[in-house]
Design a protein around this motif. Structure first.
Motif, mmCIF file in Angstrom:
data_model
loop_
_atom_site.group_PDB
_atom_site.id
_atom_site.type_symbol
_atom_site.label_atom_id
_atom_site.label_comp_id
_atom_site.label_asym_id
_atom_site.label_seq_id
_atom_site.Cartn_x
_atom_site.Cartn_y
_atom_site.Cartn_z
ATOM 1 N N LEU A 57 0.909 -1.059 0.137
ATOM 2 C CA LEU A 57 -0.081 -0.047 -0.045
ATOM 3 C C LEU A 57 0.984 1.214 -0.005
ATOM 4 C CD1 LEU A 57 -2.774 -0.968 2.594
ATOM 5 C CD2 LEU A 57 -2.842 -1.120 0.204
ATOM 6 N N GLU A 58 0.254 2.298 -0.858
ATOM 7 C CA GLU A 58 0.900 3.708 -0.638
ATOM 8 C C GLU A 58 0.261 4.386 0.420
ATOM 9 O OE1 GLU A 58 3.387 4.759 -2.109
ATOM 10 O OE2 GLU A 58 4.066 3.290 -3.790
ATOM 11 N N LEU A 59 1.102 4.912 1.389
ATOM 12 C CA LEU A 59 0.428 5.551 2.516
ATOM 13 C C LEU A 59 -0.618 6.658 2.132
ATOM 14 C CD1 LEU A 59 0.188 6.121 5.406
ATOM 15 C CD2 LEU A 59 2.303 7.566 5.219
ATOM 16 N N GLU A 60 -0.008 7.736 1.312
ATOM 17 C CA GLU A 60 -0.886 8.792 0.942
ATOM 18 C C GLU A 60 -1.795 8.469 -0.137
ATOM 19 O OE1 GLU A 60 -0.688 11.777 2.409
ATOM 20 O OE2 GLU A 60 1.236 10.985 3.356
ATOM 21 N N ALA A 61 -1.755 7.510 -0.870
ATOM 22 C CA ALA A 61 -2.604 7.147 -1.792
ATOM 23 C C ALA A 61 -4.053 6.646 -1.068
ATOM 24 C CB ALA A 61 -2.395 5.933 -2.779
ATOM 25 N N VAL A 62 -3.731 5.589 0.088
ATOM 26 C CA VAL A 62 -4.878 4.950 0.798
ATOM 27 C C VAL A 62 -5.557 5.986 1.770
ATOM 28 C CG1 VAL A 62 -5.030 3.678 3.005
ATOM 29 C CG2 VAL A 62 -3.556 2.832 1.297
ATOM 30 N N ARG A 63 -4.740 6.913 2.235
ATOM 31 C CA ARG A 63 -5.624 7.987 2.945
ATOM 32 C C ARG A 63 -6.573 9.090 2.217
ATOM 33 N NH1 ARG A 63 -0.613 8.980 7.248
ATOM 34 N NH2 ARG A 63 -1.118 7.338 8.698
ATOM 35 N N THR A 64 -5.807 9.119 0.993
ATOM 36 C CA THR A 64 -6.591 10.095 0.189
ATOM 37 C C THR A 64 -7.752 9.212 -0.207
ATOM 38 O OG1 THR A 64 -4.565 11.183 -0.732
ATOM 39 C CG2 THR A 64 -6.475 11.238 -2.043
ATOM 40 N N ALA A 65 -7.960 8.114 -0.735
ATOM 41 C CA ALA A 65 -8.848 7.407 -1.182
ATOM 42 C C ALA A 65 -9.977 7.219 -0.035
ATOM 43 C CB ALA A 65 -8.408 5.982 -1.470
ATOM 44 N N ALA A 66 -9.540 7.081 1.383
ATOM 45 C CA ALA A 66 -10.289 6.924 2.478
ATOM 46 C C ALA A 66 -11.218 8.326 2.629
ATOM 47 C CB ALA A 66 -9.645 6.639 3.737
ATOM 48 N N ALA A 67 -10.110 9.569 2.564
ATOM 49 C CA ALA A 67 -11.015 10.887 2.805
ATOM 50 C C ALA A 67 -12.206 11.134 1.643
ATOM 51 C CB ALA A 67 -9.672 11.912 2.582
ATOM 52 N N ASN A 91 -13.585 8.596 -0.100
ATOM 53 C CA ASN A 91 -14.960 7.805 -0.048
ATOM 54 C C ASN A 91 -15.162 7.354 1.155
ATOM 55 O OD1 ASN A 91 -14.790 7.133 -3.077
ATOM 56 N ND2 ASN A 91 -12.538 7.158 -2.733
ATOM 57 N N PRO A 92 -15.782 8.397 1.918
ATOM 58 C CA PRO A 92 -15.991 7.786 3.194
ATOM 59 C C PRO A 92 -16.955 6.676 3.462
ATOM 60 C CG PRO A 92 -17.086 9.947 2.896
ATOM 61 C CD PRO A 92 -16.347 9.719 1.563
ATOM 62 N N GLY A 93 -17.679 6.315 2.558
ATOM 63 C CA GLY A 93 -18.621 5.366 2.705
ATOM 64 C C GLY A 93 -18.145 3.915 2.006
ATOM 65 N N ASP A 94 -16.873 3.973 1.696
ATOM 66 C CA ASP A 94 -16.404 2.851 0.925
ATOM 67 C C ASP A 94 -15.546 1.925 2.123
ATOM 68 O OD1 ASP A 94 -14.340 0.984 -0.197
ATOM 69 O OD2 ASP A 94 -14.276 1.940 -1.919
ATOM 70 N N LEU A 95 -16.231 0.774 2.448
ATOM 71 C CA LEU A 95 -15.731 0.086 3.561
ATOM 72 C C LEU A 95 -14.487 -0.533 3.498
ATOM 73 C CD1 LEU A 95 -16.254 -1.418 6.380
ATOM 74 C CD2 LEU A 95 -17.197 -3.318 5.094
ATOM 75 N N ASP A 96 -13.969 -0.937 2.179
ATOM 76 C CA ASP A 96 -12.652 -1.304 2.031
ATOM 77 C C ASP A 96 -11.503 -0.309 1.952
ATOM 78 O OD1 ASP A 96 -13.374 -4.098 1.733
ATOM 79 O OD2 ASP A 96 -13.617 -3.668 -0.632
ATOM 80 N N ALA A 97 -12.105 1.039 1.614
ATOM 81 C CA ALA A 97 -11.035 2.061 1.637
ATOM 82 C C ALA A 97 -10.870 2.369 3.176
ATOM 83 C CB ALA A 97 -11.503 3.271 0.865
#
Length: 301
Positions: free
Chosen positions: A217-227, A229-235
């Motif tokens: 995993l790429e740290l920044e990419a993961v955190r950006t995706a989570a921010a 897509n707040p409703g994306d469980l996997d993110a």
């Protein structure tokens, strides 16, 4: 010393290579009996060991003027403590990503790792006369944190012999040091089949599973995706994992607990299972686990 800034952000170390944290040090004279050389594979073990022994971390290089003399002084001072303090050496030339994860800006850098937390001390060579004072401060901090330290005998304590590890636990540690996380998982699971209540195997398995999930995993990419897509469980699960691996334990717990409000049963089951794994990684003694468990119970029932 300044306030701790958290466990090393291992999420940036995506492609481990090298030996473990249990290897004796090199350079700077005769290796101490109370030191380890730090590599990417050994970080998890180093953090775990800091729960029971305060660790002085030095990030240095052969390029540093008087590096060998400085290391020799550190080793002598640590040896004089007879096992109450450990010295962990990071060679910035062979382990640049470890140095980067420790937020090192110049060499040498001294840090304290205690109870899984990493705290900066100084970014320079310090005189030999000051090292003993520093170790005295470290021991006092350890006592204030409730750590039980052996008392020196005749001015110098002898290191207590380590109890032999169960063969499968030792196999898991060896696999981690080689970067073979799949083999480590297999060994831990085999140990749990033999001893289902083995707390060390449970915690080790949870930690290695976390390492496996975050390995690519790429740290920044993961955190950006989570921010985004707040409703994306996997993110959100991925973001909680990198939070946990980076030492942001409360963020990891809070992120997952927040998903439970109004969630369907499948989401609740998935989040609960991940939280229980992360509770194992943190350990039952971590003061953040009990409140998170209580909130989990309230949200589920």
């Amino acid at each position: 010393m300044s306030d701790p800034y958290g466990i090393i952000d291992l999420a940036s170390l995506r492609a481990p290579a090298g030996g473990g944290a249990g290897s004796p040090g090199q350079g700077g004279g005769t290796p101490s009996a109370h030191e380890v050389m730090v590599s990417e594979q050994g970080l998890e073990r180093l953090v775990a060991d800091s729960q029971t022994i305060p660790t002085l971390v030095v990030v240095t290089s052969a390029r540093v003027p008087d590096a060998e003399t400085f290391l020799g002084n550190l080793r002598s001072a640590v040896d004089a403590q007879g096992g109450r303090v450990r010295l962990a050496i990071v060679d910035a030339d062979s382990q640049p990503r470890v140095a980067q994860a420790m937020q090192v800006q110049q060499l040498p850098t001294l840090l304290l790792m205690i109870l899984g937390q990493l705290q900066p001390i100084v970014q320079s060579v310090i005189p030999a006369a000051e090292i003993d004072k520093l170790l005295t401060q470290i021991l006092e901090i350890a006592r204030q944190q409730g750590m039980e330290l052996p008392e020196p005998a005749d001015g110098e304590a002898q290191a207590e012999p380590e109890k032999p590890l169960p063969p499968l636990i030792a196999e898991a540690y060896e696999a981690i040091e080689k970067g073979d996380l799949d083999a480590a998982v297999t060994a831990y699971r085999a140990q749990l089949q033999q001893s289902p209540a083995d707390a060390e195997a449970k915690a080790g398995l949870a930690a290695v599973e976390l390492m496996r999930r975050t390995n690519d995993l790429e740290l920044e990419a993961v955190r950006t995706a989570a921010a985004e897509n707040p409703g994306d469980l996997d993110a959100q699960l991925r973001a909680a994992d990198v939070d946990m691996l980076g030492g942001h334990v409360e963020d990891a717990f809070g992120r997952l607990l927040d998903l439970l409000r109004g969630a369907d049963q499948e989401t609740k089951d998935t989040v609960r299972a991940r939280l229980l794994e992360l509770f194992e990684v943190a350990g039952p003694e971590d003061p953040r686990v009990a409140p998170a468990r209580k909130r989990l119970a309230n949200l589920l029932f």
